[in-house]
Design a protein around this motif. Structure first.
Motif: not given
Length: 105
Positions: A55-56, A33-35, A51-53, A45-46, A43, A49
């Motif tokens: 999930y992160f 989940h790192l940008p 970041w930080p999301c 992956t999301c 994010c 969304r």
């Protein structure tokens, strides 16, 4: 997305019963989940969304619970987005810098 840069990653081998080994799944989740470079607000992956999301954040909590420092896993260019410059940081190494003989607990 054409021309998107993917953040480089490294694979490591650590003992499964070490702190990093026990937190391997959390470290992998955090890294996932790192940008991307140049996109610190999103994010990868999301979809859609910031970041930080969450999930992160969950993975970072699990890394921290394993007594590892999240800052040692997150690239330096992202640190300002994680912590306020005025937030106190604990510089002590884990488990501690105290001398066992003088530590009265």
């Amino acid at each position: 997305m054409e021309g998107a840069a993917i953040r480089p990653v490294e694979g490591l081998v650590v003992a499964a019963d070490s702190p990093a080994g026990r937190a391997a799944e959390a470290i992998n989740d955090l890294t996932r989940h790192l940008p991307e470079p140049g996109e610190p607000n999103a994010c990868p992956t999301c979809a859609g969304r910031f970041w930080p999301c969450e999930y992160f954040d969950d993975a970072a909590y699990r890394v921290h619970t394993a007594r590892l420092r999240v800052g040692d896993i997150v690239p330096l260019d992202l640190h300002p987005r994680l912590w306020s410059p005025s937030a106190p940081q604990d510089p002590r190494a884990w488990p501690s810098d105290t001398d066992e003989e003088t530590d009265r607990g």
